[in-house]
Design a protein around this motif. Structure first.
Motif, mmCIF file in Angstrom:
data_model
loop_
_atom_site.group_PDB
_atom_site.id
_atom_site.type_symbol
_atom_site.label_atom_id
_atom_site.label_comp_id
_atom_site.label_asym_id
_atom_site.label_seq_id
_atom_site.Cartn_x
_atom_site.Cartn_y
_atom_site.Cartn_z
ATOM 1 N N GLY A 34 0.812 -1.222 0.000
ATOM 2 C CA GLY A 34 0.000 0.000 0.000
ATOM 3 C C GLY A 34 0.838 1.261 0.000
ATOM 4 O O GLY A 34 0.507 2.246 -0.665
ATOM 5 N N SER A 35 1.956 1.224 0.744
ATOM 6 C CA SER A 35 2.840 2.390 0.779
ATOM 7 C C SER A 35 3.455 2.650 -0.587
ATOM 8 O O SER A 35 3.505 3.792 -1.063
ATOM 9 N N ILE A 36 3.921 1.579 -1.229
ATOM 10 C CA ILE A 36 4.505 1.733 -2.569
ATOM 11 C C ILE A 36 3.445 2.210 -3.557
ATOM 12 O O ILE A 36 3.696 3.081 -4.398
ATOM 13 N N GLN A 37 2.260 1.632 -3.433
ATOM 14 C CA GLN A 37 1.172 2.036 -4.337
ATOM 15 C C GLN A 37 0.840 3.518 -4.188
ATOM 16 O O GLN A 37 0.636 4.233 -5.172
ATOM 17 N N GLN A 38 0.815 3.995 -2.954
ATOM 18 C CA GLN A 38 0.494 5.393 -2.714
ATOM 19 C C GLN A 38 1.543 6.316 -3.330
ATOM 20 O O GLN A 38 1.214 7.345 -3.929
ATOM 21 N N ARG A 39 2.828 5.925 -3.212
ATOM 22 C CA ARG A 39 3.891 6.760 -3.770
ATOM 23 C C ARG A 39 3.836 6.771 -5.294
ATOM 24 O O ARG A 39 4.012 7.808 -5.933
ATOM 25 N N ALA A 40 3.577 5.610 -5.877
ATOM 26 C CA ALA A 40 3.469 5.547 -7.341
ATOM 27 C C ALA A 40 2.223 6.292 -7.820
ATOM 28 O O ALA A 40 2.246 6.982 -8.848
ATOM 29 N N MET A 41 1.155 6.172 -7.060
ATOM 30 C CA MET A 41 -0.096 6.816 -7.461
ATOM 31 C C MET A 41 0.013 8.334 -7.412
ATOM 32 O O MET A 41 -0.656 9.044 -8.182
ATOM 33 N N SER A 42 0.845 8.855 -6.529
ATOM 34 C CA SER A 42 1.002 10.307 -6.455
ATOM 35 C C SER A 42 1.574 10.854 -7.759
ATOM 36 O O SER A 42 1.200 11.942 -8.211
ATOM 37 N N TYR A 43 2.475 10.076 -8.367
ATOM 38 C CA TYR A 43 3.008 10.499 -9.667
ATOM 39 C C TYR A 43 1.947 10.390 -10.755
ATOM 40 O O TYR A 43 1.847 11.264 -11.622
ATOM 41 N N LEU A 44 1.174 9.329 -10.711
ATOM 42 C CA LEU A 44 0.114 9.166 -11.710
ATOM 43 C C LEU A 44 -0.950 10.256 -11.559
ATOM 44 O O LEU A 44 -1.457 10.795 -12.553
ATOM 45 N N GLU A 45 -1.251 10.608 -10.320
ATOM 46 C CA GLU A 45 -2.217 11.681 -10.074
ATOM 47 C C GLU A 45 -1.715 13.016 -10.611
ATOM 48 O O GLU A 45 -2.470 13.792 -11.200
ATOM 49 N N GLU A 46 -0.412 13.278 -10.431
ATOM 50 C CA GLU A 46 0.158 14.511 -10.949
ATOM 51 C C GLU A 46 0.122 14.528 -12.481
ATOM 52 O O GLU A 46 -0.154 15.562 -13.096
ATOM 53 N N ASP A 47 0.379 13.378 -13.094
ATOM 54 C CA ASP A 47 0.282 13.291 -14.555
ATOM 55 C C ASP A 47 -1.147 13.570 -15.015
ATOM 56 O O ASP A 47 -1.371 14.254 -16.023
ATOM 57 N N PHE A 48 -2.106 13.056 -14.290
ATOM 58 C CA PHE A 48 -3.514 13.285 -14.631
ATOM 59 C C PHE A 48 -3.848 14.776 -14.547
ATOM 60 O O PHE A 48 -4.523 15.336 -15.424
ATOM 61 N N ARG A 49 -3.347 15.414 -13.515
ATOM 62 C CA ARG A 49 -3.609 16.850 -13.345
ATOM 63 C C ARG A 49 -2.978 17.662 -14.473
ATOM 64 O O ARG A 49 -3.602 18.565 -15.040
ATOM 65 N N LEU A 50 -1.725 17.345 -14.800
ATOM 66 C CA LEU A 50 -1.047 18.081 -15.860
ATOM 67 C C LEU A 50 -1.742 17.888 -17.206
ATOM 68 O O LEU A 50 -1.882 18.833 -17.987
ATOM 69 N N LEU A 51 -2.165 16.667 -17.475
ATOM 70 C CA LEU A 51 -2.880 16.414 -18.729
ATOM 71 C C LEU A 51 -4.196 17.185 -18.772
ATOM 72 O O LEU A 51 -4.565 17.753 -19.804
ATOM 73 N N MET A 52 -4.916 17.226 -17.650
ATOM 74 C CA MET A 52 -6.179 17.960 -17.600
ATOM 75 C C MET A 52 -5.961 19.451 -17.829
ATOM 76 O O MET A 52 -6.751 20.110 -18.525
ATOM 77 N N ASP A 53 -4.871 19.985 -17.278
ATOM 78 C CA ASP A 53 -4.647 21.431 -17.345
ATOM 79 C C ASP A 53 -3.907 21.866 -18.609
ATOM 80 O O ASP A 53 -4.272 22.862 -19.234
ATOM 81 N N GLU A 54 -2.870 21.105 -18.973
ATOM 82 C CA GLU A 54 -1.990 21.571 -20.035
ATOM 83 C C GLU A 54 -2.363 21.051 -21.421
ATOM 84 O O GLU A 54 -1.943 21.621 -22.423
ATOM 85 N N SER A 55 -3.131 19.970 -21.485
ATOM 86 C CA SER A 55 -3.549 19.464 -22.800
ATOM 87 C C SER A 55 -4.745 20.222 -23.339
ATOM 88 O O SER A 55 -5.080 20.105 -24.513
ATOM 89 N N ARG A 56 -5.383 20.975 -22.473
ATOM 90 C CA ARG A 56 -6.582 21.709 -22.892
ATOM 91 C C ARG A 56 -6.164 22.941 -23.677
ATOM 92 O O ARG A 56 -5.402 23.776 -23.211
ATOM 93 N N ASN A 57 -6.676 23.036 -24.883
ATOM 94 C CA ASN A 57 -6.404 24.202 -25.714
ATOM 95 C C ASN A 57 -7.227 25.382 -25.229
ATOM 96 O O ASN A 57 -8.200 25.203 -24.486
ATOM 97 N N PRO A 58 -6.884 26.605 -25.641
ATOM 98 C CA PRO A 58 -7.718 27.759 -25.263
ATOM 99 C C PRO A 58 -9.169 27.543 -25.688
ATOM 100 O O PRO A 58 -9.448 26.962 -26.735
ATOM 101 N N ILE A 59 -10.064 28.005 -24.835
ATOM 102 C CA ILE A 59 -11.488 27.809 -25.098
ATOM 103 C C ILE A 59 -11.873 28.471 -26.411
ATOM 104 O O ILE A 59 -11.659 29.658 -26.615
#
Length: 719
Positions: free
Chosen positions: A212-237
Motif C-alpha cells: 500500500g505504501s509503494i502504491q500510494q507513492r506511485a499513485m502520487s506520480y500518476l495523479e500529478e500526470d492526470f492533473r497536468l494532462l487535464m490542465d496543459e492538454s486543454r487548448n484555449p477555449i
C-alpha cells in the motif's frame, strides 16, 4: 511451476514437518524464507535469514549419528542453496514483473476453481513467492530515484516511463487485491496451527501495508500526470462566443460519428486521461482522481466566465457595492450570454468529456458532470438572486425581464441537459429564481403608479410642451410593448401575489369586458394595469393643465400631451393591441375637442376684429370704427405671434396641422376684410398706419408659431 512456488518461495502458512522430530545436532527449525518484517528493513539480500541461522546453530559432534529426518532436512538445505546460487545475479524489473504477471494469472485461475485446489493437507496455506519481495524492492528503488533525482519526466516526454508507471500501478493494484482476497483457511483443531495462522496473518498485514505504501507513492506520480494532462492538454477555449452569436442550432453543424468535439482536448489526450482515470479508480483512488478532475474543470469554467465578461461576484457585493449602471451595461448581458452558451455548448461538451474520460465508470462520469454543472448553475442563479435583491427602480424592469426570459427559455431544456437524479433539484432552483424575478418585474411595473402620484410639481411646463412625466411614462410603456408577451405571462403568474400587498392594484377579474377607458382586453391583468397607469396619467395632466391661467394654453397643453400619448401608443403595435381601437378613437376625439377649444380661445377673438357687423350706419362705413378694427387686429395678431411663437410643439405633424388650420381660418377672413374696406382709408400715410399686414405676411408669421423660439415683435420689425 506450482511446485517451485511451494518449495522455493516465502510462505505465510508453511508447516515445518520436522518441528516435532528430535535433532541430535541441535539445529534450530527455520523457515526457508526470511521474515517479512526483516525484509522490509533491508530486502536486498536473499540469504539474510540463512546467514543468521548459520551463526546461531551450535557445532555438531562428529561422532553423532544422523537421526531420522536429518537426511530430508539436509536435502532441503542443499536445494535452497542451489536456488540461491541460481538467483544470485540481480533480476531485472522486467523479468520480475513478468513473474508477477504469471503468478497473478495462475492465482486467478486457482481462485476460480473449487476449494479442492487448495492444500489437500488441510492447512489451506497461501504461498507468497520470493519474487514479490524483489518486485517491491525494485519498484521502491525506482521511485526513490524519482524522489531524490530530477523527478519523473512529464507525461509524454518519455513514453517508456509513462507505460512503466501505468503498468506498475496496475500490477500493484492487482497484487494488493490478490493478497487481500486470499486469506488462509483457519483450522482450530490444533493450538499450534492457530499460532501459525496468527503469525501468517501478521506477516500478511505487513506485506499489505508495504504494498500500500509503494502504491500510494506511485499513485502520487500518476495523479500529478492526470492533473497536468487535464490542465496543459486543454487548448484555449474556442467553443464559446463572447458576443453571444454562437449558433445553437444542431442542424447548423453535423459532425461525423467519429468526431469527439470535447472542450479543448485532442483525442490523444482523451485516450490517455481515460487510461489513467480507469487505473486510479480501479486501484481505489477514485476520490483523488475525481478531485483533480473537478478542480481542473472548475478552473476551465472560470476562464469561460472571464472570456464572456461575467465577473465572479457574491450576492452581497452585487447588492451593496455594484452600481446598477454597471450591472445593466456589462454584467447582466454577460450573464445572459453565459447562461445561453452553457446550455447550448458548455454543458453538452462537459457531459461528453466526462463520459469519455470515465468511460469505464459511467456512474462516476454522471456524478462528476452533475456536480460540475450544478455548481455552475447555482453560481449563475446566485447572480440572478443578487439582481433581484437590488433596490427597486423603474429603469431596472427591462433587464430584469431579460433575465426572466433567459430562465424561462432554458428551464425546459434541463431534462436533456442534466442527469435525472439532479434535474428536479436544478429545476426547483431555477423556478424559484424565475419566480423572484417575475415578482420583482411586477413590483417595478406597478411602481409607475407611484411615479405619477409623486409628481406634484406646481410649476407649469413652459410653452404648454409635453410634460417630462408624459414622456417618461409613454416611453416606458412603449418599451414595455416589446415585452408584452412576457409581461402578460408574468402578470398572470404573479399578479395575485402583488395585489395581496397593495391596495392600489386594480381588481382585474372585475374589469373584463371593457372599462371607462375603452381598453380592448382589460381581462388581461397586464392590460388592466396599463389602463390603470393611463387613467392616472390623464388625471395628473388635467391637474397640471389647470396651472395655466390662459385657457387657450391649458387646452394647448392637453392637446400637445394627448397627441404625444396617442402617437406613442400607435408607434407600438403591441401597445396598440393592449389599448385597443376603441381607446384610440376616443383619444382622437378628445384631441379634436382640445384643438377646437384652443382655436376658439385664441383665433375667434381675431376673427371678431374682421367682422362686418357694426361698421356701416345707413350704408355708410364709419372710418373711426374701421380704423379701430384694423388697429385691434394688428395689436391682437402681434400679441398672439409674440406669445405663441414660444409655445412648443415637438411633433412636426401636429405643428403643421395647427399652422394649416390657423391659416385656413384667419387668412381668408383677413383677405376678404382687406379687399372690401382698404379703399375706405385715405391713400398714403393713413393706409400705412392701419394696414400693417398683407395676407402673405399673415401666412409667414403663422409659420413662426409653436417652435419655442422668442421672435421680435412684428410691430417693431415694421417700424
Amino acid at each position: 511451476m506450482e511446485k517451485n512456488l511451494v518449495e522455493n518461495s516465502g510462505s505465510f502458512a508453511r508447516r515445518d514437518e520436522h518441528n516435532n522430530s528430535s535433532n541430535n545436532a541441535g539445529d534450530t527449525p527455520r523457515s526457508p524464507m526470511p521474515d517479512i518484517a526483516e525484509v522490509e528493513v533491508d530486502p536486498k539480500p536473499d540469504d539474510v535469514g540463512e546467514t543468521a541461522e548459520a551463526e546461531e546453530a551450535p557445532p555438531q559432534e562428529p561422532e553423532a549419528q544422523p537421526e531420522e529426518g536429518d537426511d530430508e532436512k539436509n536435502e532441503e538445505k542443499k536445494e535452497e542453496e542451489v536456488v540461491e546460487e541460481e538467483e544470485s545475479p540481480p533480476p531485472s524489473l522486467e523479468m520480475v514483473s513478468d513473474e508477477i504477471d504469471q503468478w497473478l494469472l495462475n492465482l486467478q485461475q486457482n481462485n476460480n476453481d473449487d476449494d479442492d485446489n487448495y492444500n489437500k493437507e488441510g492447512s489451506g496455506s497461501f504461498e507468497i513467492p520470493s519474487f514479490v519481495e524483489k518486485f517491491l524492492y525494485l519498484v521502491e528503488e525506482k521511485i526513490v530515484k524519482y524522489d531524490t533525482g530530477e523527478g519523473k519526466p512529464k507525461w509524454g516526454e518519455v513514453a517508456e516511463e509513462d507505460s512503466w508507471l501505468l503498468e506498475t500501478v496496475d500490477r500493484i493494484s492487482k497484487l494488493t487485491k490478490s493478497v487481500n482476497l486470499t486469506p488462509p483457511h483457519h483450522q482450530s483443531e490444533e493450538e499450534k496451527q492457530a499460532e501459525e495462522e496468527e503469525e501468517i496473518i501478521a506477516r500478511k498485514h505487513s506485506l499489505v501495508n508495504r504494498i500500500g505504501s509503494i502504491q500510494q507513492r506511485a499513485m502520487s506520480y500518476l495523479e500529478e500526470d492526470f492533473r497536468l494532462l487535464m490542465d496543459e492538454s486543454r487548448n484555449p477555449i474556442t467553443e464559446l462566443d463572447p458576443g453571444g452569436n454562437k449558433d445553437p442550432d444542431p442542424d447548423h453543424h453535423q459532425p461525423a460519428e467519429s468526431e469527439t468535439n470535447f472542450p479543448g482536448y485532442p483525442d490523444e489526450a482523451i485516450a490517455t486521461l481515460t487510461k489513467i482515470a480507469t487505473e486510479m479508480i480501479s486501484s481505489g483512488y477514485e476520490s483523488e482522481c475525481c478531485q483533480v478532475y473537478i478542480v481542473s474543470r472548475r478552473n476551465a469554467f472560470e476562464e469561460i466566465q472571464q472570456k464572456l465578461g461575467l465577473e465572479k461576484i457574491s450576492i452581497d457585493e452585487m447588492v451593496q457595492k455594484v452600481q446598477w449602471e454597471t450591472l445593466a451595461r456589462d454584467m447582466i448581458p454577460a450573464w445572459i450570454n453565459t447562461f445561453k452558451q452553457c446550455a447550448a455548448v458548455y454543458f453538452p461538451g462537459e457531459r461528453k468529456l466526462a463520459e469519455a474520460v470515465f468511460a469505464e465508470n459511467p456512474s462516476v462520469s454522471a456524478g462528476l458532470f452533475s456536480s460540475l454543472t450544478r455548481g455552475v448553475v447555482i453560481q449563475l442563479l446566485n447572480f440572478a438572486e443578487g439582481a433581484a435583491m437590488t433596490k427597486r427602480a423603474g429603469e431596472k424592469l427591462f433587464k430584469i425581464l431579460d433575465m426572466y426570459e433567459t430562465l424561462r427559455d432554458l428551464i425546459p431544456e434541463l431534462d436533456g441537459l442534466f442527469p435525472e437524479e439532479s434535474v428536479e433539484e436544478l429545476k426547483t432552483e431555477m423556478l424559484l429564481a424565475k419566480s423572484r424575478l417575475g415578482e420583482l418585474a411586477i413590483s417595478i411595473f406597478c411602481d409607475l403608479e407611484n411615479s405619477i402620484k409623486s409628481e406634484t410639481g406646481r410649476t407649469p411646463v413652459p410653452g404648454g410642451a409635453v410634460h417630462p412625466l408624459t414622456r417618461y411614462i409613454m416611453n416606458y410603456l412603449n418599451i414595455a410593448g416589446d415585452y408584452k408577451e412576457t409581461l402578460e405571462q408574468v402578470f398572470k403568474e404573479y399578479s395575485k401575489i402583488e395585489r395581496a400587498d397593495s391596495t392600489s392594484r386594480p381588481h382585474h377579474e372585475n374589469e373584463a369586458g371593457g372599462g371607462s377607458s375603452g381598453a380592448a382586453n382589460v381581462s388581461s391583468p397586464f392590460a388592466a394595469q396599463v389602463m390603470r397607469v393611463m387613467e392616472l396619467l390623464d388625471s395628473s395632466l388635467e391637474g397640471k393643465a389647470k396651472l395655466y391661467r390662459d385657457v387657450a394654453l391649458s387646452n394647448f397643453f392637453m392637446m400637445n400631451n394627448g397627441r404625444y400619448i396617442l402617437q406613442k401608443i400607435k408607434a407600438s403595435s403591441e401597445m396598440s393591441k393592449v389599448m385597443g381601437d376603441t381607446w384610440c378613437r376616443k383619444r382622437s376625439s378628445e384631441l379634436r375637442t382640445y384643438h377646437k377649444n384652443y382655436q376658439r380661445e385664441t383665433w375667434n377673438r381675431v376673427l371678431t376684429c374682421l367682422t362686418h357687423e357694426g361698421l356701416s350706419v345707413h350704408g355708410k362705413v364709419q372710418k373711426p370704427v374701421l380704423k379701430e378694427r384694423f388697429k385691434s387686429f394688428n395689436a391682437l395678431f402681434d400679441e398672439i405671434h409674440r406669445t405663441q411663437s414660444q409655445w412648443v410643439v415637438k411633433d412636426e405633424q401636429l405643428q403643421s396641422e395647427l399652422r394649416v388650420s390657423i391659416s385656413a381660418v384667419v387668412i381668408p377672413a383677413y383677405r376678404s376684410f382687406l379687399g372690401r374696406f382698404a379703399q375706405i382709408l385715405d391713400p398714403g400715410r393713413q393706409t400705412e398706419k392701419y394696414i400693417k399686414y398683407q395676407p402673405e405676411d399673415i401666412e409667414t408669421y403663422v409659420d413662426e408659431l409653436f417652435d419655442g423660439k422668442p421672435h421680435q415683435s412684428i410691430t417693431k420689425r415694421k417700424t
